[in-house]
Scaffold this active site. Structure first.
Site, PDB file in Angstrom:
ATOM      1  N   CYS A 128       0.867  -1.175   0.000  1.00 24.15           N
ATOM      2  CA  CYS A 128       0.000   0.000   0.000  1.00 24.15           C
ATOM      3  C   CYS A 128       0.904   1.225   0.000  1.00 24.15           C
ATOM      4  O   CYS A 128       2.105   1.116  -0.265  1.00 24.15           O
ATOM      5  CB  CYS A 128      -0.977  -0.006   1.175  1.00 24.15           C
ATOM      6  SG  CYS A 128      -0.225   0.152   2.786  1.00 24.15           S
ATOM      7  N   CYS A 133      -4.243  -0.643  -1.384  1.00 20.69           N
ATOM      8  CA  CYS A 133      -4.597   0.773  -1.330  1.00 20.69           C
ATOM      9  C   CYS A 133      -5.972   0.977  -1.969  1.00 20.69           C
ATOM     10  O   CYS A 133      -6.501   0.094  -2.642  1.00 20.69           O
ATOM     11  CB  CYS A 133      -3.543   1.612  -2.033  1.00 20.69           C
ATOM     12  SG  CYS A 133      -2.919   0.858  -3.541  1.00 20.69           S
ATOM     13  N   CYS A 135      -1.639   3.529  -6.312  1.00 23.12           N
ATOM     14  CA  CYS A 135      -1.168   2.201  -5.909  1.00 23.12           C
ATOM     15  C   CYS A 135       0.158   1.882  -6.600  1.00 23.12           C
ATOM     16  O   CYS A 135       0.323   2.134  -7.794  1.00 23.12           O
ATOM     17  CB  CYS A 135      -2.192   1.142  -6.279  1.00 23.12           C
ATOM     18  SG  CYS A 135      -3.739   1.274  -5.356  1.00 23.12           S
TER      19      CYS A 135
END
Length: 280
Positions: free
Chosen positions: A124, A200, A208
């Site tokens: 993430c 994410c 991302c």
């Protein structure tokens, strides 16, 4: 042998067998003890007693969902029982007994796996909450078949204290968790990744990271619990929700028959896991 005996002993009671069958129908989310009691007409004290027996046999596990504890069936143990029963059937060829009956029983008492575990990386942006939680869940749910890692494209440098509190309360070992850059896994000598999942949230316009190379990857977007505003209770609930979402997805992934799926089919299955949970 002993694991199979323990499992059959636990199921050798009418109520426990009914509870187990009911939980099988509730995969992957499971049910609370109260929900099971209402459905089956078993007193809460009796339900707790039977669930404890199923947990001790490894057939059922529990996870925290907000203030509630949900009980879920462990699919590897079910497959293990089937494999144990079918091990000697059909002239030593248990695959002839039909789908699900194979010679890879999770309950067989053999030595360690000869093949290396699958390496799974969760990515993430900040590597402070979602990917850390996913790493913790994967380490537990993987049961030795998987090694889990996490990293961020722009790491925060520290793990969110609410994430650490949640994981400690759920009996995860948090000693090794740290917020780190994904560059650590792109250098020579780093573990080779088999699976990479981005967690994410595209819906919140997060950027991302894109992992290079050939691992199988999928996007399992989750809202950032650290971005939630409100009271402390509301914020902590957001972290609990993140844990629940990760547990649901990772439980499905960890129980896929990876060795029997070709790459395209597996990719679709992993994409579907992310899409279905995102829609929910």
């Amino acid at each position: 042998m002993n694991a199979a005996i323990d499992a059959f002993k636990a199921l050798g009671h009418r109520h426990r067998l009914m509870i187990f069958r009911t939980l099988l129908q509730a995969v992957p989310d499971g049910l609370t003890a109260g929900g099971l009691s209402e459905r089956m007409g078993i007193a809460p004290s009796g339900m707790s007693f039977h669930l404890a027996h199923l947990q001790a046999a490894g057939l059922v596990s529990a996870y925290q969902n907000g203030r509630n504890v949900h009980y879920v069936v462990q699919p590897p143990q079910v497959r293990g029982l089937l494999g144990f029963l079918a091990e000697d059937c059909c002239g030593g060829r248990p695959e002839l007994c039909g789908p699900g009956f194979d010679n890879t029983s999770d309950l067989k008492e053999e030595g360690p796996m000869t093949e290396r575990p699958y390496n799974v990386l969760f990515l993430c942006t900040g590597n402070s909450a979602r990917s850390i939680i996913a790493e913790a869940v994967m380490a537990r749910e993987g049961q030795g078949r998987f090694r889990s890692f996490s990293a961020g494209s722009n790491p925060a440098g520290t793990v969110h204290p609410y994430a650490l509190d949640l994981l400690r309360n759920l009996n995860h070992d948090v000693a090794t968790f740290r917020s780190k850059n994904w560059d650590e896994f792109a250098v020579e000598g780093a573990p080779e990744m088999d699976f990479v999942f981005t967690v994410c949230d595209n819906a919140a316009n997060e950027v991302c990271p894109v992992w290079p190379g050939q691992p199988i990857s999928a996007h399992w977007g989750v809202p950032d619990p650290a971005a939630v505003t409100g009271t402390e209770a509301v914020k902590r609930q957001a972290f609990a929700d993140t844990y629940r979402m990760m547990l649901n997805r990772i439980s499905i992934f960890a129980n896929l028959p990876l060795e029997s799926l070709d790459r395209l089919v597996l990719q679709k299955r992993l994409d579907d896991v992310g899409k279905a949970r995102a829609a929910t």
